[in-house]
Motif scaffolding. Sequence first.
Motif, PDB file in Angstrom:
ATOM      1  N   HIS A  19    -116.944  37.117  48.387  1.00 60.59           N
ATOM      2  CA  HIS A  19    -115.559  37.142  47.919  1.00 60.59           C
ATOM      3  C   HIS A  19    -115.350  35.940  47.004  1.00 60.59           C
ATOM      4  N   SER A  20    -115.049  36.190  45.742  1.00 59.69           N
ATOM      5  CA  SER A  20    -114.687  35.084  44.846  1.00 59.69           C
ATOM      6  C   SER A  20    -113.169  35.137  44.698  1.00 59.69           C
ATOM      7  N   ILE A  21    -112.522  34.091  45.145  1.00 56.70           N
ATOM      8  CA  ILE A  21    -111.064  34.077  45.249  1.00 56.70           C
ATOM      9  C   ILE A  21    -110.450  33.491  43.977  1.00 56.70           C
ATOM     10  N   HIS A  22    -109.616  34.282  43.332  1.00 61.35           N
ATOM     11  CA  HIS A  22    -108.879  33.938  42.114  1.00 61.35           C
ATOM     12  C   HIS A  22    -109.760  33.734  40.884  1.00 61.35           C
ATOM     13  N   PHE A  23    -110.975  34.275  40.893  1.00 59.83           N
ATOM     14  CA  PHE A  23    -111.828  34.277  39.702  1.00 59.83           C
ATOM     15  C   PHE A  23    -112.928  35.307  39.901  1.00 59.83           C
ATOM     16  N   ASP A  24    -113.623  35.644  38.827  1.00 64.02           N
ATOM     17  CA  ASP A  24    -114.736  36.590  38.894  1.00 64.02           C
ATOM     18  C   ASP A  24    -116.047  35.826  38.777  1.00 64.02           C
TER      19      ASP A  24
ATOM     20  N   LYS B 294    -114.345  29.498  46.308  1.00 66.12           N
ATOM     21  CA  LYS B 294    -112.981  29.095  45.965  1.00 66.12           C
ATOM     22  C   LYS B 294    -113.004  27.968  44.938  1.00 66.12           C
TER      23      LYS B 294
ATOM     24  N   ASN C 185    -107.511  23.414  43.023  1.00 68.21           N
ATOM     25  CA  ASN C 185    -106.763  22.872  41.893  1.00 68.21           C
ATOM     26  C   ASN C 185    -106.611  21.357  42.027  1.00 68.21           C
TER      27      ASN C 185
END
Length: 99
Positions: free
Chosen positions: A6-11, A42, A45
């Motif tokens: 699972h790549s969260i908030h990106f590919d 993940k 930020n």
Amino acid sequence: MQITIHSIHFDADKKLLNFINKKLEKLIQFDDELIYSEVFLKLENTESRANKIVEIKVNTGSNDLFASKQCASFEEAVDLVQEALIRQVKKNKQKKRLV
């Protein structure tokens, strides 16, 4: 062993996915009873360069093993998590032998 990434908030690119699969397949050398693993990639930020987090959960049938690392690159974090999981898999296999 089934591997879910699972790549969260990106590919994640194919090169990274293949790298992760290859690293996790090596865990089977230490215990062939591993059922599945879930990988979470993940991006945090922050201003820090070490903003890439890799979390891996491995199901052994009897219990779950977990490791997480934060590094400057996903590859470096995967390497460190793999080393931690190898130690856990070996320890878990020893415990199974004693029972």
